[in-house]
Scaffold this motif. Structure first.
Motif, short mmCIF file in Angstrom:
data_model
loop_
_atom_site.label_atom_id
_atom_site.label_comp_id
_atom_site.label_asym_id
_atom_site.label_seq_id
_atom_site.Cartn_x
_atom_site.Cartn_y
_atom_site.Cartn_z
N SER A 71 0.94 -1.13 -0.05
CA SER A 71 -0.03 -0.19 -0.07
C SER A 71 0.74 1.23 -0.05
O SER A 71 0.25 2.42 0.19
N ASN A 72 2.29 1.07 -0.15
CA ASN A 72 3.13 2.32 -0.25
C ASN A 72 2.96 3.14 0.71
O ASN A 72 2.92 4.33 0.82
N LYS A 73 3.06 2.62 1.99
CA LYS A 73 3.14 3.58 3.19
C LYS A 73 4.36 4.12 3.48
O LYS A 73 4.41 5.10 4.30
N GLY A 74 5.49 3.28 3.24
CA GLY A 74 6.67 3.89 3.31
C GLY A 74 7.39 3.05 4.78
O GLY A 74 8.47 3.26 5.07
N TYR A 75 6.85 1.97 5.21
CA TYR A 75 7.27 1.32 6.09
C TYR A 75 6.36 0.00 6.20
O TYR A 75 5.38 -0.32 5.70
N VAL A 76 7.06 -1.02 6.86
CA VAL A 76 6.47 -2.30 7.08
C VAL A 76 6.34 -2.72 8.70
O VAL A 76 7.08 -2.00 9.24
N THR A 77 5.61 -3.56 9.05
CA THR A 77 5.38 -3.73 10.51
C THR A 77 6.10 -5.30 10.61
O THR A 77 6.03 -6.25 9.66
N VAL A 78 6.17 -5.47 11.91
CA VAL A 78 6.66 -7.04 12.19
C VAL A 78 5.46 -7.91 11.76
O VAL A 78 5.83 -9.09 11.12
N ALA A 79 4.21 -7.56 12.00
CA ALA A 79 3.12 -8.67 11.52
C ALA A 79 3.30 -8.69 10.07
O ALA A 79 2.78 -9.85 9.50
N GLU A 80 3.33 -7.80 9.23
CA GLU A 80 3.14 -7.69 7.90
C GLU A 80 4.43 -8.94 7.45
O GLU A 80 4.33 -9.62 6.49
N ILE A 81 5.59 -8.57 7.91
CA ILE A 81 6.64 -9.47 7.50
C ILE A 81 6.59 -10.90 7.85
O ILE A 81 6.66 -11.67 7.13
N GLN A 82 6.00 -11.08 9.12
CA GLN A 82 5.63 -12.31 9.63
C GLN A 82 4.53 -13.13 8.61
O GLN A 82 4.59 -14.35 8.36
N ALA A 83 3.56 -12.33 8.21
CA ALA A 83 2.55 -12.74 7.34
C ALA A 83 3.23 -13.30 5.85
O ALA A 83 2.82 -14.31 5.19
N ILE A 84 4.09 -12.42 5.55
CA ILE A 84 4.65 -12.78 4.18
C ILE A 84 5.52 -14.14 4.48
O ILE A 84 5.37 -14.95 3.51
N ALA A 85 6.04 -14.00 5.54
CA ALA A 85 7.06 -15.24 5.77
C ALA A 85 5.90 -16.70 5.78
O ALA A 85 6.38 -17.68 5.55
#
Length: 89
Positions: A71-85
């Motif tokens: 969504s081009n927020k300019g940052y990622v969260t730990v939850a987003e990284i874990q979901a991708i993983a």
């Protein structure tokens, strides 16, 4: 012979039940490792990892930043990284 069949069934059932447990344990340890690395990289401690923060610290996140930050927020969260993983790594 009947006892042997029952024993084989119990062993097979036990083995099939162990697989999800092992997968869950691996997922939990991976998520813990992600959270720990994220905390080290999040230099301003705001719970958001920018591409610049990821650059030298989490190279896989840096290389795939635009994909994770869809969504081009300019940052990622730990939850987003874990979901991708959970889906890919």
């Amino acid at each position: 012979m009947r006892l042997l069949s029952k024993l084989m069934f119990v062993i097979a059932l036990s083995a099939s039940m162990a697989i999800p447990f092992v997968a869950h344990a691996d997922e939990a340890s991976r998520n813990k490792e992600i959270a720990e690395r994220f905390a080290k990289c999040d230099t301003n401690r705001n719970g958001k990892l920018t591409k610049e923060e990821a650059k030298g610290c989490m190279p896989r996140i840096y290389n795939n930043f635009s994909y994770i930050d869809s969504s081009n927020k300019g940052y990622v969260t730990v939850a987003e990284i874990q979901a991708i993983a959970d889906r890919q790594w």
